[in-house]
Design an enzyme around this catalytic site. Structure first.
Site, PDB file in Angstrom:
ATOM      1  CB  SER A 200      -6.180 -12.331  -6.090  1.00 42.95           C
ATOM      2  OG  SER A 200      -6.791 -11.915  -4.894  1.00 42.95           O
ATOM      3  CG  HIS A 251      -5.179  -9.372  -9.395  1.00 41.91           C
ATOM      4  ND1 HIS A 251      -5.956  -8.308  -8.983  1.00 41.91           N
ATOM      5  CD2 HIS A 251      -5.012 -10.166  -8.302  1.00 41.91           C
ATOM      6  CE1 HIS A 251      -6.246  -8.450  -7.708  1.00 41.91           C
ATOM      7  NE2 HIS A 251      -5.675  -9.565  -7.270  1.00 41.91           N
TER       8      HIS A 251
END
Length: 335
Positions: A200, A251
């Site tokens: 991610s 993230h």
């Protein structure tokens, strides 16, 4: 009695085959193209007369040799996809050996889940003090995932935006961006004490790169891409807030690193020899870092493997994969 044309043809062909078995004709040498600048050079030349690049031992030559084994479109994206899928397959096999096959306890999101100790041994990112001692975890964690839906969603996003970034920046710089933003994401995550896996951070990094590349551009294509990226970011943010256990720190770290690098790098393919040389260097640095990181992970795995039957096959499999990868790596570079 004269032979027929048919039999004369057969005898001539047989004679030619027999002569070919005992006589070797010199191969006809053809001019070649420089792997760095594309200039036509002599068949026996060792260096390009235009740019001075080595025809055999250079980043450009090694990249060209490696390219013969890769898909013609988006090769780096497919290579990353393959590594992630192979590592997930290995992780699920070790988990099933350790725990046996059982129905998921946490509902659909935990289907195909990987045991935490398995991901830890295969290179998950850990809190920062430990990551400093084993920095290879910042890279190996990018290729590990926690469950089937986890890897499925991440690989869907990778195949959606990865080819776009690779076509825009070139495979070498794309690989560098992917690995660097992933490392940045896990540096932020580990500084907050998280144990985490997944691509991610790298995927958010690619989104950050595209956001930077489309900033200030008013073309319809740039605006459409920016709108799609914003939708992706909204979905990921909502999902991260709703589901506990999502590593939002990774993230944010990957997104910030990608946005910064997107402003530093020109959003186009390398234009001349110097840019191609720098791009190839970045790509090989990233690829070598991945290779070395997995090698260190295997060494750590083998040194600390328990003396149990379910660990031995995985240890031997990792050892064989590393040795085979080393041979393939040196073969490609030597060519």
């Amino acid at each position: 009695m004269p032979l027929s044309i048919r039999w004369r043809y057969k005898l001539d062909r047989l004679r030619g085959q027999l002569e070919g078995m005992f006589r070797s004709d010199p191969k006809q040498m053809r001019p070649r193209l420089c792997p760095a600048c594309g200039t036509l050079v002599g068949a026996t030349a060792t260096k390009c007369h235009q740019c001075g690049a080595s025809m055999t031992f250079s980043f450009a030559a090694a990249s060209k040799s490696l390219g013969r084994w890769m898909p013609q479109t988006s090769p780096a994206t497919y290579a990353l996809l393959t590594i992630c899928c192979v590592m997930y397959g290995l992780s699920i096999i070790i988990t099933m050996k350790l725990q046996g096959f059982s129905a998921p306890q946490g509902g659909l999101m935990s289907f195909g889940g990987i045991a935490t100790q398995v991901n830890y041994r295969l290179g998950a990112s850990v809190p920062l003090p430990y990551n400093i001692g084993q920095p290879w975890r910042l890279i190996t964690a990018i290729f590990l995932h926690g469950g089937l839906l986890h890897i499925g969603f991440n690989m869907f996003v990778l195949m959606d935006i990865g080819p776009t970034v690779e076509e825009m920046y070139g495979s070498a710089r794309y690989l560098f961006l992917y690995i660097t933003t992933g490392i940045a994401g896990y540096l932020v995550s580990s500084s907050m004490g998280h144990l985490s896996v997944g691509a991610s951070g790298s995927l958010l990094g690619l989104m950050g790169v595209l956001l930077a590349a489309t900033t200030g551009k008013r073309s319809l294509e740039a605006q459409a891409m920016r709108a799609r990226l914003i939708r992706w970011l909204v979905y990921i943010a909502v999902f991260g807030l709703m589901r506990s256990g999502t590593d939002n720190a990774a993230h944010l770290g990957g997104l910030a690193a990608g946005y910064l690098l997107g402003h530093v790098m020109a959003d186009r393919q390398p234009a001349d020899f110097d840019e191609r040389k720098r791009a190839n260097l970045l790509g090989w640095v990233a690829g070598t870092a991945v290779f070395v990181s997995f090698g260190l992970m295997v060494l750590n795995y083998l040194q600390n493997a328990p003396n149990s039957s379910w660990y031995r096959p995985a240890a031997y499999g990792l050892q064989f994969a590393t040795q085979f990868g080393s041979i393939l790596f040196h073969f490609l570079v030597a060519r």
